[in-house]
Design a protein around this motif. Sequence first.
Motif, mmCIF file in Angstrom:
data_model
loop_
_atom_site.group_PDB
_atom_site.id
_atom_site.type_symbol
_atom_site.label_atom_id
_atom_site.label_comp_id
_atom_site.label_asym_id
_atom_site.label_seq_id
_atom_site.Cartn_x
_atom_site.Cartn_y
_atom_site.Cartn_z
ATOM 1 N N LEU A 73 0.825 -1.214 0.000
ATOM 2 C CA LEU A 73 0.000 0.000 0.000
ATOM 3 C C LEU A 73 0.857 1.261 0.000
ATOM 4 N N HIS A 74 2.150 1.110 0.194
ATOM 5 C CA HIS A 74 3.046 2.258 0.294
ATOM 6 C C HIS A 74 4.154 2.245 -0.751
ATOM 7 N N VAL A 75 4.593 1.038 -1.148
ATOM 8 C CA VAL A 75 5.713 0.910 -2.077
ATOM 9 C C VAL A 75 5.337 -0.076 -3.187
ATOM 10 N N GLY A 76 5.350 0.391 -4.435
ATOM 11 C CA GLY A 76 5.117 -0.476 -5.579
ATOM 12 C C GLY A 76 6.451 -0.904 -6.160
ATOM 13 N N VAL A 77 6.616 -2.205 -6.403
ATOM 14 C CA VAL A 77 7.915 -2.739 -6.811
ATOM 15 C C VAL A 77 7.785 -3.579 -8.072
ATOM 16 N N LEU A 78 8.691 -3.360 -9.014
ATOM 17 C CA LEU A 78 8.823 -4.222 -10.191
ATOM 18 C C LEU A 78 10.307 -4.428 -10.445
ATOM 19 N N LEU A 79 10.816 -5.587 -10.030
ATOM 20 C CA LEU A 79 12.222 -5.906 -10.246
ATOM 21 C C LEU A 79 12.403 -6.953 -11.338
ATOM 22 N N ASP A 80 11.440 -7.845 -11.490
ATOM 23 C CA ASP A 80 11.526 -8.892 -12.500
ATOM 24 C C ASP A 80 10.111 -9.242 -12.925
ATOM 25 N N ALA A 81 9.762 -8.875 -14.159
ATOM 26 C CA ALA A 81 8.395 -9.063 -14.632
ATOM 27 C C ALA A 81 8.002 -10.530 -14.727
ATOM 28 N N SER A 82 8.984 -11.429 -14.736
ATOM 29 C CA SER A 82 8.691 -12.863 -14.847
ATOM 30 C C SER A 82 8.637 -13.554 -13.488
ATOM 31 N N ALA A 83 8.817 -12.801 -12.421
ATOM 32 C CA ALA A 83 8.893 -13.397 -11.080
ATOM 33 C C ALA A 83 7.497 -13.634 -10.501
ATOM 34 N N GLN A 84 6.681 -14.357 -11.243
ATOM 35 C CA GLN A 84 5.364 -14.770 -10.798
ATOM 36 C C GLN A 84 5.169 -16.215 -11.227
#
Length: 304
Positions: A73-84
Amino acid sequence: MITVEGLTRKYGAFTAVDDVSFVCQPGRVTGFLGPNGAGKTTTMRVMVGLTPPSSGRVTIGGHLYQDIPNPGLHVGVLLDASAQHAGRTGREILTIGAQTMGLPSSRVDEMLELVSLSPSESKRRLRNYSLGMKQRLGIAHALLGDPSVLILDEPANGLDPAGIRWMRGLLKGYADRGGTVLLSSHLLHEVEMIADEMILIGRGKIVAQGDKKSLLAGAATATTLVTSLDNAALDAALTAKGFDVQAAGEGLKVGTESVEVGRTAAENNIVLTDLRYGGAGLEDLFLELTADTQREAATEGVQA
Protein backbone atom coordinates in the motif's frame (compact mmCIF):
# COMPACT_ATOMS: atom_id res chain seq x y z
CA MET A 1 10.87 9.66 -0.29
CA ILE A 2 13.67 7.13 -0.66
CA THR A 3 16.85 7.77 1.30
CA VAL A 4 19.98 5.70 0.66
CA GLU A 5 22.73 6.24 3.24
CA GLY A 6 26.23 4.80 2.91
CA LEU A 7 24.90 1.60 1.37
CA THR A 8 27.45 -1.17 0.84
CA ARG A 9 26.83 -4.76 -0.20
CA LYS A 10 29.67 -7.27 -0.40
CA TYR A 11 29.75 -10.86 -1.62
CA GLY A 12 32.93 -12.24 -0.16
CA ALA A 13 35.80 -10.21 -1.60
CA PHE A 14 33.55 -8.65 -4.27
CA THR A 15 31.88 -5.32 -3.51
CA ALA A 16 28.69 -4.99 -5.56
CA VAL A 17 27.62 -1.66 -4.02
CA ASP A 18 30.21 0.62 -2.45
CA ASP A 19 29.17 3.38 -0.01
CA VAL A 20 26.24 4.62 -2.12
CA SER A 21 24.14 7.56 -0.94
CA PHE A 22 21.32 9.43 -2.68
CA VAL A 23 17.77 10.68 -2.15
CA CYS A 24 14.68 10.29 -4.38
CA GLN A 25 12.22 13.12 -3.78
CA PRO A 26 8.40 13.03 -3.98
CA GLY A 27 6.95 14.51 -7.15
CA ARG A 28 10.01 13.58 -9.21
CA VAL A 29 11.18 10.75 -11.42
CA THR A 30 14.74 9.67 -10.59
CA GLY A 31 16.61 7.75 -13.29
CA PHE A 32 19.11 5.16 -12.04
CA LEU A 33 21.67 4.48 -14.78
CA GLY A 34 24.67 2.22 -15.09
CA PRO A 35 26.12 -0.60 -17.18
CA ASN A 36 25.31 -4.23 -16.43
CA GLY A 37 26.85 -5.26 -13.12
CA ALA A 38 27.13 -1.67 -11.88
CA GLY A 39 25.03 -2.32 -8.76
CA LYS A 40 21.59 -0.98 -9.76
CA THR A 41 19.56 -4.12 -9.14
CA THR A 42 21.47 -4.96 -5.96
CA THR A 43 20.68 -1.49 -4.61
CA MET A 44 17.00 -1.93 -5.45
CA ARG A 45 16.89 -5.38 -3.86
CA VAL A 46 18.29 -3.93 -0.64
CA MET A 47 15.62 -1.21 -0.77
CA VAL A 48 12.81 -3.75 -0.65
CA GLY A 49 14.35 -6.18 1.82
CA LEU A 50 15.32 -8.93 -0.63
CA THR A 51 19.04 -8.51 -0.01
CA PRO A 52 20.51 -7.45 3.35
CA PRO A 53 23.10 -4.65 3.26
CA SER A 54 26.63 -5.24 4.48
CA SER A 55 26.52 -1.71 5.90
CA GLY A 56 24.47 1.44 5.52
CA ARG A 57 20.73 1.48 5.09
CA VAL A 58 17.79 2.44 2.89
CA THR A 59 14.62 4.00 4.26
CA ILE A 60 11.34 4.67 2.47
CA GLY A 61 9.30 7.42 4.06
CA GLY A 62 11.68 7.24 7.00
CA HIS A 63 11.15 3.49 7.58
CA LEU A 64 13.00 0.32 6.66
CA TYR A 65 10.96 -1.65 4.15
CA GLN A 66 10.65 -4.55 6.58
CA ASP A 67 9.05 -2.23 9.15
CA ILE A 68 6.33 -0.92 6.84
CA PRO A 69 2.96 -2.55 7.59
CA ASN A 70 1.27 -3.89 4.45
CA PRO A 71 4.09 -2.47 2.29
CA GLY A 72 2.24 -2.92 -1.01
CA LEU A 73 0.00 0.00 0.00
CA HIS A 74 3.05 2.26 0.29
CA VAL A 75 5.71 0.91 -2.08
CA GLY A 76 5.12 -0.48 -5.58
CA VAL A 77 7.92 -2.74 -6.81
CA LEU A 78 8.82 -4.22 -10.19
CA LEU A 79 12.22 -5.91 -10.25
CA ASP A 80 11.53 -8.89 -12.50
CA ALA A 81 8.39 -9.06 -14.63
CA SER A 82 8.69 -12.86 -14.85
CA ALA A 83 8.89 -13.40 -11.08
CA GLN A 84 5.36 -14.77 -10.80
CA HIS A 85 3.90 -18.26 -11.04
CA ALA A 86 4.00 -19.10 -14.75
CA GLY A 87 0.86 -21.25 -14.47
CA ARG A 88 -1.34 -18.47 -13.11
CA THR A 89 -3.30 -16.07 -15.29
CA GLY A 90 -2.70 -12.35 -15.19
CA ARG A 91 -6.02 -11.83 -13.43
CA GLU A 92 -5.21 -14.47 -10.84
CA ILE A 93 -1.85 -12.85 -10.08
CA LEU A 94 -3.46 -9.46 -9.51
CA THR A 95 -6.34 -10.98 -7.53
CA ILE A 96 -3.93 -12.69 -5.12
CA GLY A 97 -2.07 -9.40 -4.73
CA ALA A 98 -5.31 -7.52 -4.03
CA GLN A 99 -6.42 -10.11 -1.47
CA THR A 100 -3.03 -9.98 0.25
CA MET A 101 -3.27 -6.20 0.55
CA GLY A 102 -6.92 -6.26 1.61
CA LEU A 103 -8.12 -4.50 -1.53
CA PRO A 104 -11.50 -4.95 -3.25
CA SER A 105 -11.61 -7.11 -6.39
CA SER A 106 -12.68 -4.06 -8.38
CA ARG A 107 -9.11 -2.82 -8.05
CA VAL A 108 -7.97 -5.69 -10.29
CA ASP A 109 -10.22 -4.54 -13.13
CA GLU A 110 -9.04 -0.96 -12.69
CA MET A 111 -5.40 -1.99 -13.01
CA LEU A 112 -6.00 -4.26 -16.01
CA GLU A 113 -7.69 -1.38 -17.78
CA LEU A 114 -4.94 1.05 -16.76
CA VAL A 115 -2.21 -1.09 -18.35
CA SER A 116 -4.36 -2.02 -21.36
CA LEU A 117 -4.54 -5.77 -20.79
CA SER A 118 -7.80 -6.96 -22.35
CA PRO A 119 -10.20 -9.41 -20.66
CA SER A 120 -8.98 -12.22 -22.93
CA GLU A 121 -5.32 -11.37 -22.23
CA SER A 122 -5.95 -11.31 -18.49
CA LYS A 123 -7.17 -14.91 -18.71
CA ARG A 124 -3.96 -16.16 -20.34
CA ARG A 125 -1.37 -17.90 -18.22
CA LEU A 126 1.81 -15.96 -17.55
CA ARG A 127 3.91 -18.48 -19.49
CA ASN A 128 1.99 -17.43 -22.61
CA TYR A 129 2.62 -13.70 -22.11
CA SER A 130 5.06 -11.76 -24.25
CA LEU A 131 7.74 -9.81 -22.39
CA GLY A 132 5.83 -6.60 -23.03
CA MET A 133 2.65 -8.07 -21.55
CA LYS A 134 4.60 -9.27 -18.50
CA GLN A 135 5.92 -5.74 -18.02
CA ARG A 136 2.41 -4.28 -18.20
CA LEU A 137 1.19 -6.85 -15.68
CA GLY A 138 4.17 -6.09 -13.44
CA ILE A 139 3.40 -2.38 -13.54
CA ALA A 140 -0.25 -3.13 -12.74
CA HIS A 141 0.86 -5.17 -9.73
CA ALA A 142 3.21 -2.40 -8.57
CA LEU A 143 0.37 0.14 -8.75
CA LEU A 144 -2.26 -2.16 -7.24
CA GLY A 145 -2.08 -0.71 -3.73
CA ASP A 146 -1.97 2.92 -4.94
CA PRO A 147 1.47 3.38 -3.33
CA SER A 148 3.29 6.67 -2.84
CA VAL A 149 6.63 5.21 -3.97
CA LEU A 150 7.50 3.21 -7.11
CA ILE A 151 10.73 1.22 -7.51
CA LEU A 152 11.01 -0.09 -11.07
CA ASP A 153 13.91 -2.03 -12.60
CA GLU A 154 13.92 -1.80 -16.43
CA PRO A 155 10.12 -1.34 -16.73
CA ALA A 156 10.33 -0.46 -20.45
CA ASN A 157 12.15 -3.69 -21.33
CA GLY A 158 10.09 -5.51 -23.97
CA LEU A 159 7.65 -2.67 -24.61
CA ASP A 160 7.08 -1.46 -28.16
CA PRO A 161 7.39 2.29 -28.98
CA ALA A 162 3.72 2.89 -28.20
CA GLY A 163 4.12 1.04 -24.90
CA ILE A 164 7.19 3.06 -23.97
CA ARG A 165 5.32 6.30 -24.66
CA TRP A 166 2.40 5.04 -22.57
CA MET A 167 4.70 4.15 -19.70
CA ARG A 168 6.42 7.53 -19.91
CA GLY A 169 3.09 9.33 -19.56
CA LEU A 170 1.96 7.03 -16.77
CA LEU A 171 5.06 7.62 -14.65
CA LYS A 172 5.17 11.37 -15.28
CA GLY A 173 1.53 11.62 -14.26
CA TYR A 174 2.24 9.57 -11.14
CA ALA A 175 5.10 11.88 -10.15
CA ASP A 176 3.03 14.99 -10.94
CA ARG A 177 0.50 13.76 -8.36
CA GLY A 178 3.25 13.68 -5.74
CA GLY A 179 4.56 10.14 -6.13
CA THR A 180 8.22 9.17 -5.82
CA VAL A 181 9.61 7.18 -8.77
CA LEU A 182 12.98 5.41 -8.96
CA LEU A 183 13.47 4.09 -12.46
CA SER A 184 16.35 1.90 -13.58
CA SER A 185 16.88 1.61 -17.32
CA HIS A 186 19.46 1.01 -20.03
CA LEU A 187 17.30 3.02 -22.48
CA LEU A 188 19.24 6.22 -21.95
CA HIS A 189 17.19 8.30 -24.36
CA GLU A 190 13.99 7.36 -22.55
CA VAL A 191 15.49 8.24 -19.17
CA GLU A 192 16.68 11.55 -20.56
CA MET A 193 13.10 12.33 -21.61
CA ILE A 194 11.34 11.31 -18.41
CA ALA A 195 13.71 11.77 -15.47
CA ASP A 196 13.85 14.91 -13.34
CA GLU A 197 16.95 13.65 -11.53
CA MET A 198 19.58 11.16 -12.69
CA ILE A 199 22.01 8.98 -10.76
CA LEU A 200 24.88 7.34 -12.66
CA ILE A 201 26.54 4.34 -11.06
CA GLY A 202 29.61 2.39 -12.16
CA ARG A 203 31.51 -0.39 -10.38
CA GLY A 204 29.14 -0.04 -7.46
CA LYS A 205 29.92 3.65 -6.88
CA ILE A 206 27.97 6.79 -7.73
CA VAL A 207 29.91 8.62 -10.44
CA ALA A 208 27.47 11.50 -11.00
CA GLN A 209 24.06 12.68 -9.90
CA GLY A 210 21.82 15.69 -10.41
CA ASP A 211 19.29 16.99 -12.89
CA LYS A 212 19.99 16.82 -16.61
CA LYS A 213 21.10 20.43 -16.90
CA SER A 214 23.61 20.26 -14.05
CA LEU A 215 25.00 16.93 -15.21
CA LEU A 216 25.52 18.04 -18.78
CA ALA A 217 26.93 21.39 -17.69
CA GLY A 218 29.88 19.57 -16.16
CA ALA A 219 30.40 17.31 -19.14
CA ALA A 220 32.67 17.72 -22.13
CA THR A 221 32.78 20.78 -24.40
CA ALA A 222 29.35 22.00 -25.51
CA THR A 223 28.30 21.10 -29.01
CA THR A 224 25.50 22.49 -31.17
CA LEU A 225 23.84 20.85 -34.16
CA VAL A 226 22.64 23.35 -36.75
CA THR A 227 21.16 23.38 -40.25
CA SER A 228 20.64 26.47 -42.37
CA LEU A 229 19.70 27.58 -45.87
CA ASP A 230 23.39 28.25 -46.56
CA ASN A 231 25.56 25.84 -44.60
CA ALA A 232 28.70 26.83 -46.49
CA ALA A 233 28.35 30.50 -45.51
CA LEU A 234 27.52 29.57 -41.92
CA ASP A 235 30.55 27.25 -41.80
CA ALA A 236 32.80 30.07 -42.98
CA ALA A 237 31.36 32.58 -40.51
CA LEU A 238 31.70 30.24 -37.56
CA THR A 239 35.20 29.14 -38.55
CA ALA A 240 36.23 32.80 -38.83
CA LYS A 241 35.25 33.21 -35.19
CA GLY A 242 37.48 30.31 -34.21
CA PHE A 243 34.81 27.71 -33.57
CA ASP A 244 35.41 24.06 -34.48
CA VAL A 245 32.96 23.17 -37.27
CA GLN A 246 32.32 19.72 -38.75
CA ALA A 247 29.79 18.36 -41.22
CA ALA A 248 26.98 16.42 -39.53
CA GLY A 249 24.26 14.89 -41.68
CA GLU A 250 22.48 17.69 -43.52
CA GLY A 251 23.97 20.35 -41.25
CA LEU A 252 26.93 21.22 -39.05
CA LYS A 253 28.25 20.27 -35.64
CA VAL A 254 29.78 23.26 -33.90
CA GLY A 255 31.94 23.21 -30.77
CA THR A 256 30.16 25.96 -28.86
CA GLU A 257 26.87 26.87 -27.19
CA SER A 258 23.80 27.21 -29.41
CA VAL A 259 23.43 30.90 -28.51
CA GLU A 260 26.78 31.66 -30.17
CA VAL A 261 25.73 29.82 -33.33
CA GLY A 262 22.45 31.71 -33.45
CA ARG A 263 24.19 35.03 -32.89
CA THR A 264 26.68 34.33 -35.71
CA ALA A 265 23.87 33.37 -38.08
CA ALA A 266 21.96 36.56 -37.27
CA GLU A 267 25.05 38.72 -37.80
CA ASN A 268 25.48 37.22 -41.26
CA ASN A 269 21.78 37.17 -42.22
CA ILE A 270 21.76 33.36 -42.52
CA VAL A 271 18.39 31.67 -42.02
CA LEU A 272 18.51 28.67 -39.66
CA THR A 273 16.16 25.74 -40.17
CA ASP A 274 17.27 23.71 -37.16
CA LEU A 275 19.26 24.56 -34.03
CA ARG A 276 19.72 22.28 -31.08
CA TYR A 277 22.05 21.50 -28.21
CA GLY A 278 23.72 18.36 -29.46
CA GLY A 279 26.86 17.53 -27.53
CA ALA A 280 27.70 15.87 -24.25
CA GLY A 281 24.29 14.22 -24.24
CA LEU A 282 23.33 11.80 -21.52
CA GLU A 283 24.65 8.87 -23.53
CA ASP A 284 28.00 10.57 -24.08
CA LEU A 285 28.26 11.46 -20.39
CA PHE A 286 27.27 7.94 -19.38
CA LEU A 287 29.91 6.35 -21.60
CA GLU A 288 32.55 8.84 -20.50
CA LEU A 289 31.99 8.28 -16.79
CA THR A 290 31.80 4.49 -17.07
CA ALA A 291 34.48 4.13 -19.75
CA ASP A 292 36.61 1.62 -17.84
CA THR A 293 33.60 -0.62 -17.27
CA GLN A 294 32.53 -0.34 -20.91
CA ARG A 295 36.00 -1.31 -22.16
CA GLU A 296 36.08 -4.31 -19.85
CA ALA A 297 32.65 -5.38 -21.02
CA ALA A 298 33.76 -5.15 -24.65
CA THR A 299 36.91 -7.19 -23.92
CA GLU A 300 34.95 -9.83 -22.06
CA GLY A 301 32.52 -10.07 -24.97
CA VAL A 302 35.39 -10.70 -27.41
CA GLN A 303 36.95 -13.35 -25.19
CA ALA A 304 33.61 -15.10 -24.81
